[in-house]
Design a protein around this motif. Structure first.
Motif, PDB file in Angstrom:
ATOM      1  N   MET A 107      34.391  -2.312   3.604  1.00 37.86           N
ATOM      2  CA  MET A 107      33.538  -2.719   2.354  1.00 37.86           C
ATOM      3  C   MET A 107      32.130  -2.362   2.331  1.00 37.86           C
ATOM      4  SD  MET A 107      32.208  -6.582   1.266  1.00 37.86           S
ATOM      5  CE  MET A 107      31.257  -6.776  -0.110  1.00 37.86           C
ATOM      6  N   THR A 108      31.369  -1.665   1.339  1.00 38.03           N
ATOM      7  CA  THR A 108      30.299  -1.099   1.227  1.00 38.03           C
ATOM      8  C   THR A 108      29.309  -1.984   0.816  1.00 38.03           C
ATOM      9  OG1 THR A 108      31.128   1.017   1.011  1.00 38.03           O
ATOM     10  CG2 THR A 108      28.787   0.848   0.915  1.00 38.03           C
ATOM     11  N   ALA A 109      28.698  -2.873   1.196  1.00 40.19           N
ATOM     12  CA  ALA A 109      27.641  -4.029   0.746  1.00 40.19           C
ATOM     13  C   ALA A 109      26.456  -3.188   0.246  1.00 40.19           C
ATOM     14  CB  ALA A 109      27.171  -4.833   1.844  1.00 40.19           C
ATOM     15  N   VAL A 110      25.719  -3.825  -0.489  1.00 42.34           N
ATOM     16  CA  VAL A 110      24.388  -3.370  -1.319  1.00 42.34           C
ATOM     17  C   VAL A 110      23.356  -4.140  -0.490  1.00 42.34           C
ATOM     18  CG1 VAL A 110      23.115  -2.970  -3.227  1.00 42.34           C
ATOM     19  CG2 VAL A 110      25.626  -2.730  -3.494  1.00 42.34           C
ATOM     20  N   VAL A 111      22.579  -3.346   0.196  1.00 46.67           N
ATOM     21  CA  VAL A 111      21.451  -4.106   1.285  1.00 46.67           C
ATOM     22  C   VAL A 111      20.121  -3.873   0.382  1.00 46.67           C
ATOM     23  CG1 VAL A 111      20.475  -4.026   3.276  1.00 46.67           C
ATOM     24  CG2 VAL A 111      23.008  -3.934   3.197  1.00 46.67           C
ATOM     25  N   GLY A 150      33.630  -9.203   9.082  1.00 44.34           N
ATOM     26  CA  GLY A 150      34.570  -8.305   9.554  1.00 44.34           C
ATOM     27  C   GLY A 150      35.037  -7.034   8.826  1.00 44.34           C
ATOM     28  N   VAL A 151      34.274  -6.844   7.841  1.00 44.46           N
ATOM     29  CA  VAL A 151      34.439  -5.623   6.865  1.00 44.46           C
ATOM     30  C   VAL A 151      33.056  -4.827   6.859  1.00 44.46           C
ATOM     31  CG1 VAL A 151      36.263  -6.644   5.362  1.00 44.46           C
ATOM     32  CG2 VAL A 151      33.630  -7.165   4.676  1.00 44.46           C
ATOM     33  N   GLY A 152      31.948  -5.008   7.592  1.00 43.91           N
ATOM     34  CA  GLY A 152      30.929  -3.905   7.821  1.00 43.91           C
ATOM     35  C   GLY A 152      29.724  -4.577   7.282  1.00 43.91           C
ATOM     36  N   VAL A 153      29.677  -5.676   6.729  1.00 42.10           N
ATOM     37  CA  VAL A 153      28.330  -5.970   6.144  1.00 42.10           C
ATOM     38  C   VAL A 153      27.310  -6.229   7.075  1.00 42.10           C
ATOM     39  CG1 VAL A 153      27.430  -7.906   4.551  1.00 42.10           C
ATOM     40  CG2 VAL A 153      29.584  -7.072   4.239  1.00 42.10           C
ATOM     41  N   GLY A 154      27.580  -6.914   8.335  1.00 39.91           N
ATOM     42  CA  GLY A 154      26.684  -7.201   9.164  1.00 39.91           C
ATOM     43  C   GLY A 154      26.104  -5.841   9.685  1.00 39.91           C
ATOM     44  N   THR A 155      27.018  -4.902   9.921  1.00 35.38           N
ATOM     45  CA  THR A 155      26.571  -3.449  10.259  1.00 35.38           C
ATOM     46  C   THR A 155      25.762  -2.873   9.502  1.00 35.38           C
ATOM     47  OG1 THR A 155      28.690  -3.222  11.637  1.00 35.38           O
ATOM     48  CG2 THR A 155      27.539  -1.123  11.224  1.00 35.38           C
ATOM     49  N   ALA A 156      25.773  -3.139   8.017  1.00 33.32           N
ATOM     50  CA  ALA A 156      25.047  -2.480   6.865  1.00 33.32           C
ATOM     51  C   ALA A 156      23.752  -3.211   7.192  1.00 33.32           C
ATOM     52  CB  ALA A 156      25.548  -2.760   5.615  1.00 33.32           C
ATOM     53  N   LEU A 157      23.598  -4.332   7.364  1.00 31.34           N
ATOM     54  CA  LEU A 157      22.309  -5.085   7.484  1.00 31.34           C
ATOM     55  C   LEU A 157      21.322  -4.460   8.746  1.00 31.34           C
ATOM     56  CD1 LEU A 157      23.491  -8.707   6.609  1.00 31.34           C
ATOM     57  CD2 LEU A 157      21.565  -7.424   5.391  1.00 31.34           C
ATOM     58  N   ALA A 158      22.232  -4.328   9.901  1.00 31.61           N
ATOM     59  CA  ALA A 158      21.697  -4.013  11.151  1.00 31.61           C
ATOM     60  C   ALA A 158      21.145  -2.701  11.084  1.00 31.61           C
ATOM     61  CB  ALA A 158      22.852  -4.172  12.256  1.00 31.61           C
TER      62      ALA A 158
END
Ligand code: COA
Length: 167
Positions: A1-5, A105-113
């Motif tokens: 999932m590509t979150a908008v940060v 588990g779908v990449g939101v934390g990684t996008a924030l980091a």
């Protein structure tokens, strides 16, 4: 999932407060009997407004889509004041982060980091640090996956009454 940060604004501080409130309840509130889980609701509006406005701090919110109005995660960070014992180290401190349980588990934390790392580099940091409860194994795994390794260890021992004992 590509979150908008996106960077939080003074108007979105209530979303930061809501996410921090959930983090305190889930993390510190379960792992530290001394933790005041009412702090975010009580002090959060002022604290996060200062952080949003600060020059050496970062407040991010993640949304599932560009037109969403309800955040699904947050990250806050700051550049630590110079330490005379480590004068050449400029440390970007990842102060707090959380992703809604239903979006983990779908990449939101990684996008924030990753956004935090880019900001810390642009701010002149040559190191990043984060503190997690050692019992929070999923967060420690997450941070290790991003390249963090243990550096210092904080040890605690009770020497007085426990929080559930009367004074
Ligand atoms: C820690 C947290 C922010 C991670 O956010 P997330 O959006 O789930 O993380 P990602 O989806 O980007 O995961 C990236 C990697 O982290 C690791 N990871 C994430 N959750 C994990 C878990 N529960 N157990 C083990 N590893 C985990 C995995 O290696 C994952 O890689 P993969 O995609 O190859 O499986 C989130 O789980 C959370 O909000 N936890 C509760 C609050 C908390 O503990 N915050 C940190 C306080 S210090």
């Amino acid at each position: 999932m590509t979150a908008v940060v996106v960077r939080a604004t003074p108007e979105s501080v209530p979303q930061l407060v809501a996410s921090a409130t959930s983090l305190f309840a889930e993390d510190g509130g379960q792992r530290d009997p001394w933790m005041d889980v009412t702090w975010p609701r009580r002090e959060g509006p002022g604290y996060y407004t200062d952080l949003v406005r600060g020059n050496d701090s970062l407040c991010l919110l993640a949304y599932p889509a560009a037109d969403s109005t309800t955040a699904i995660g947050h990250l806050t960070g700051r550049i630590r004041q110079a330490d005379p014992l480590r004068p050449a180290a400029v440390v970007g401190v990842l102060e707090s982060m959380r992703v809604d349980a239903s979006h983990r588990g779908v990449g939101v934390g990684t996008a924030l980091a990753e956004e935090f790392f880019a900001w810390a580099r642009q701010s002149g940091a040559n190191q990043v640090s984060v503190t997690a409860y050692s019992a929070n194994e999923s967060a420690v795994s997450f941070y290790r996956g991003l390249g963090f390794t243990p550096f210092e260890l904080t040890l605690h021992a009770p020497i007085g009454r426990s929080p559930d004992q009367p004074r």
